[in-house]
Design an enzyme around this catalytic site. Structure first.
Site, short mmCIF file in Angstrom:
data_model
loop_
_atom_site.label_atom_id
_atom_site.label_comp_id
_atom_site.label_asym_id
_atom_site.label_seq_id
_atom_site.Cartn_x
_atom_site.Cartn_y
_atom_site.Cartn_z
N PHE A 59 0.01 -12.00 -18.08
CA PHE A 59 -0.06 -10.72 -17.38
C PHE A 59 1.22 -10.46 -16.61
O PHE A 59 1.67 -11.30 -15.82
CB PHE A 59 -1.25 -10.71 -16.40
N CYS B 98 1.78 2.34 -7.68
CA CYS B 98 0.86 3.19 -8.44
C CYS B 98 0.95 4.60 -7.89
O CYS B 98 1.29 4.81 -6.72
CB CYS B 98 -0.57 2.66 -8.33
N CYS C 169 -6.91 4.51 -5.56
CA CYS C 169 -8.33 4.29 -5.79
C CYS C 169 -8.90 3.38 -4.71
O CYS C 169 -8.30 2.34 -4.39
CB CYS C 169 -8.55 3.66 -7.16
N CYS D 68 -9.34 -0.49 -5.52
CA CYS D 68 -8.20 -1.27 -6.04
C CYS D 68 -8.08 -2.58 -5.27
O CYS D 68 -8.10 -2.60 -4.04
CB CYS D 68 -6.92 -0.45 -5.92
N ASP D 69 -7.94 -3.69 -6.02
CA ASP D 69 -7.87 -5.00 -5.39
C ASP D 69 -6.48 -5.62 -5.47
O ASP D 69 -6.32 -6.83 -5.30
CB ASP D 69 -8.90 -5.95 -6.02
N THR D 70 -5.45 -4.80 -5.73
CA THR D 70 -4.10 -5.31 -5.87
C THR D 70 -3.26 -4.98 -4.64
O THR D 70 -3.23 -3.84 -4.20
CB THR D 70 -3.41 -4.74 -7.13
N GLU E 97 -2.28 -1.57 -19.80
CA GLU E 97 -3.44 -0.97 -19.12
C GLU E 97 -2.91 0.11 -18.18
O GLU E 97 -2.13 -0.18 -17.27
CB GLU E 97 -4.20 -2.05 -18.34
N HIS F 250 -13.32 -12.33 -15.57
CA HIS F 250 -12.50 -13.19 -14.73
C HIS F 250 -13.11 -13.38 -13.35
O HIS F 250 -12.97 -14.45 -12.74
CB HIS F 250 -11.07 -12.64 -14.63
#
Length: 200
Positions: A29, A35, A39, A42-44, A99, A194
């Site tokens: 990855f 971004c 959202c 979002c977990d990033t 993605e 995951h």
């Protein structure tokens, strides 16, 4: 001398693809930082990133030599990823998936395109998907918002329960997803494997 393009990279890591068509497949990855949406689920964390040129990205990817499957993700990779980077990965034998939220046109060289439209959760008003074709569409579903694929033509359509962080609410959303898929057989259920497996 012209300076090589620099990409803002949040992290590069090796794991299993947890969602959609390729779920369960080993993948490297490449997570791009930043971004154009906001959202709420979002977990990033995009606060940190490293500037890398395409050659440096390739060096990191090649640490896992046997894996030839690369996933460009984010954030929103279509804001930065380009044909030059993908062509370099192709020359070294990699299959490249991306993605995207579909609000920016992706590089034409990408091998597999997953569009995950987030219009039901977008805080940035007026942002709509512009991508019209993809290999798969993956909609994050909260059990309430109307499911829409934005008329994107795809081979596969996946409905994925939104992870709210609340176990009880997540269970309700999962059951709502199951019922929706049963009533609309165009869609298939996608679980975040995951997270179930507690891996990255």
């Amino acid at each position: 001398m012209m300076q090589e393009r620099q990409y803002r990279i949040n992290e590069i890591f090796y794991s299993l693809q947890g969602e959609g068509f390729w779920a369960g497949r080993p993948a490297v990855f490449v997570r791009f930082s930043g971004c154009n949406l906001a959202c709420p689920f979002c977990d990033t964390d995009f606060s940190g990133y490293e500037l890398m040129d395409a050659g440096t990205i390739l060096e990191h990817v090649e640490r896992w030599g046997k894996c030839r499957f690369v996933v460009l993700t984010g954030g929103e990779p279509a804001l930065q990823a380009d044909n030059a980077l993908i062509d370099l990965l192709h020359r070294h034998g990699y299959y490249v998936a991306m993605e995207t939220n579909g609000t920016c046109q992706p590089p034409q060289a990408v091998d597999w395109l997953t569009v995950s439209p987030k219009t039901s959760f977008v805080r940035s008003r007026g942002v709509r998907p512009v991508v019209e074709r993809a290999h798969e569409v993956k909609v994050v579903f909260d059990g309430q918002a109307e499911v829409s694929d934005e008329k994107i033509k795809a081979i596969h359509y996946y409905l994925q329960p939104c992870d709210t962080g609340d176990e009880g609410r997540n269970r309700e959303i999962l059951y709502a997803c199951i019922e929706y898929v049963k009533a609309h057989p165009k869609w298939m259920l996608s679980l975040q494997q995951h997270k179930i497996l507690n891996i990255r």
